[in-house]
Design a protein around this motif. Structure first.
Motif, mmCIF file in Angstrom:
data_model
loop_
_atom_site.group_PDB
_atom_site.id
_atom_site.type_symbol
_atom_site.label_atom_id
_atom_site.label_comp_id
_atom_site.label_asym_id
_atom_site.label_seq_id
_atom_site.Cartn_x
_atom_site.Cartn_y
_atom_site.Cartn_z
ATOM 1 N N ILE A 68 0.906 -1.182 0.278
ATOM 2 C CA ILE A 68 0.370 -0.101 -0.162
ATOM 3 C C ILE A 68 0.830 1.655 -0.242
ATOM 4 N N ILE A 69 0.056 2.182 -0.730
ATOM 5 C CA ILE A 69 1.267 3.086 -1.278
ATOM 6 C C ILE A 69 0.224 4.303 -0.188
ATOM 7 N N PHE A 70 0.377 4.435 1.029
ATOM 8 C CA PHE A 70 -0.254 5.568 1.641
ATOM 9 C C PHE A 70 -0.059 6.460 1.505
ATOM 10 N N LYS A 71 -1.451 7.180 1.678
ATOM 11 C CA LYS A 71 -1.646 8.809 1.095
ATOM 12 C C LYS A 71 -1.845 9.920 2.531
ATOM 13 N N ARG A 97 -10.243 10.770 9.350
ATOM 14 C CA ARG A 97 -10.409 12.363 8.242
ATOM 15 C C ARG A 97 -11.566 12.857 7.921
ATOM 16 N N ASP A 119 -15.379 12.638 3.000
ATOM 17 C CA ASP A 119 -13.510 11.844 3.040
ATOM 18 C C ASP A 119 -12.347 12.247 2.910
ATOM 19 N N ASP A 120 -11.911 11.977 3.452
ATOM 20 C CA ASP A 120 -10.273 12.572 2.539
ATOM 21 C C ASP A 120 -9.985 11.847 1.149
ATOM 22 N N LEU A 121 -10.247 10.573 0.523
ATOM 23 C CA LEU A 121 -9.200 9.343 0.256
ATOM 24 C C LEU A 121 -10.492 8.584 -0.752
ATOM 25 N N LEU A 122 -10.899 9.107 -1.708
ATOM 26 C CA LEU A 122 -11.574 7.195 -2.225
ATOM 27 C C LEU A 122 -10.179 6.345 -3.457
ATOM 28 N N ALA A 123 -10.695 5.458 -2.636
ATOM 29 C CA ALA A 123 -9.727 4.084 -2.822
ATOM 30 C C ALA A 123 -10.500 3.194 -3.887
ATOM 31 N N THR A 124 -10.978 2.454 -2.950
ATOM 32 C CA THR A 124 -12.105 1.429 -3.917
ATOM 33 C C THR A 124 -13.903 1.517 -3.850
ATOM 34 N N GLY A 125 -13.830 2.650 -3.022
ATOM 35 C CA GLY A 125 -15.377 2.760 -2.758
ATOM 36 C C GLY A 125 -16.022 1.839 -2.194
ATOM 37 N N GLY A 126 -15.427 0.904 -1.591
ATOM 38 C CA GLY A 126 -16.332 0.420 -0.198
ATOM 39 C C GLY A 126 -16.831 1.236 0.293
ATOM 40 N N THR A 127 -15.798 1.758 0.543
ATOM 41 C CA THR A 127 -16.230 2.746 2.611
ATOM 42 C C THR A 127 -17.544 3.691 1.696
ATOM 43 N N LEU A 182 -8.113 8.469 -5.798
ATOM 44 C CA LEU A 182 -6.964 6.914 -6.705
ATOM 45 C C LEU A 182 -7.731 6.165 -7.743
HETATM 46 P P1 AMP Z 1 -11.849 2.883 0.372
HETATM 47 O O1 AMP Z 1 -12.601 2.255 0.847
HETATM 48 O O2 AMP Z 1 -11.220 1.651 -0.347
HETATM 49 O O3 AMP Z 1 -12.529 3.039 -0.738
HETATM 50 O O4 AMP Z 1 -10.953 3.367 0.637
HETATM 51 C C1 AMP Z 1 -11.517 4.804 1.181
HETATM 52 C C2 AMP Z 1 -11.623 4.645 3.349
HETATM 53 O O5 AMP Z 1 -9.680 3.818 3.155
HETATM 54 C C3 AMP Z 1 -10.322 5.959 3.440
HETATM 55 O O6 AMP Z 1 -11.375 6.450 4.283
HETATM 56 C C4 AMP Z 1 -9.061 6.163 3.100
HETATM 57 O O7 AMP Z 1 -8.894 6.896 4.267
HETATM 58 C C5 AMP Z 1 -8.357 5.291 3.480
HETATM 59 N N1 AMP Z 1 -7.383 4.752 2.418
HETATM 60 C C6 AMP Z 1 -7.307 4.068 1.118
HETATM 61 N N2 AMP Z 1 -6.327 3.813 0.458
HETATM 62 C C7 AMP Z 1 -5.525 4.909 0.910
HETATM 63 C C8 AMP Z 1 -3.947 4.815 1.103
HETATM 64 N N3 AMP Z 1 -3.689 4.735 0.063
HETATM 65 N N4 AMP Z 1 -4.052 6.620 1.577
HETATM 66 C C9 AMP Z 1 -3.981 6.839 2.553
HETATM 67 N N5 AMP Z 1 -5.747 6.480 3.264
HETATM 68 C C10 AMP Z 1 -5.995 5.246 2.480
#
Ligand code: AMP
Length: 174
Positions: free
Chosen positions: A22-25, A62, A122-130, A154
């Protein structure tokens, strides 16, 4: 400098955190820089000023930081979407799939209601599950999700598709 470039200049990539691959932002330098924090909140407040938003919903943890600042700037209330067992009164919960296992988010059952139009932050959208779980929590209470917004997206993880047809607005895309 564009707001995206300004934010990018304050994001620190942390490899292999919290686990390998994981590359944490890290957005803490964004929060520490007064001008960048203000630019983000001002930009979002202006973007959503005429969208008939009634509440901001922040996702732990966050999302609480940006969400509360935005709620204050927009003169709205902040609704908390939290990890399980944190909210003291009657809650609704949604459980969603992770790469390994599941996770759960909760909202107070009386936090929003039919007729409310909620902006999820939220601070960051990754897979969108959250964010998808957050949308289900809000709509499950009968309220409408006006949009979702993120400081960072992302885009290679296609979270936006998962949230469709809900609008996704992000300030910085990788
Ligand atoms: P997701 O459910 O995969 O979209 O993940 C989003 C949640 O996980 C957010 O609340 C982010 O804060 C955290 N997150 C996921 N990936 C990262 C990343 N690469 N860097 C920082 N936070 C992340």
């Amino acid at each position: 400098m564009s707001i995206a470039d300004q934010i990018k200049a304050h994001i620190k990539d942390v490899p292999d955190f919290p686990k390998e691959g994981i590359i944490f932002k890290d957005i803490t330098p964004v929060l520490e820089d007064a001008a960048t924090l203000k630019a983000i909140i001002d930009h979002l407040a202006e973007h959503y000023a005429d969208k008939n938003i009634t509440h901001i919903a922040g996702i732990e943890s966050r999302g609480f930081i940006f969400g509360t600042a935005l709620a204050y700037a927009m003169d709205k209330g902040i609704v908390l979407i939290r990890k399980p067992g944190k909210l003291p009164r009657k809650t609704h919960s949604v459980t969603y799939e992770l790469e390994y296992g599941t996770d759960t988010l909760e909202i107070h059952a009386d936090a929003v209601k039919e007729g409310d139009r909620v902006l999820i932050v939220d601070d960051l959208l990754a897979t969108g599950g959250t964010a998808e779980a957050a949308i289900k929590l809000i709509t499950g209470l009968g309220a409408e999700v006006a949009a979702t917004c993120f400081v960072i997206e992302l885009s290679f993880l296609n979270g936006k598709d998962r949230l469709s047809p809900t609008t996704v607005h992000s300030l910085v895309t990788y």
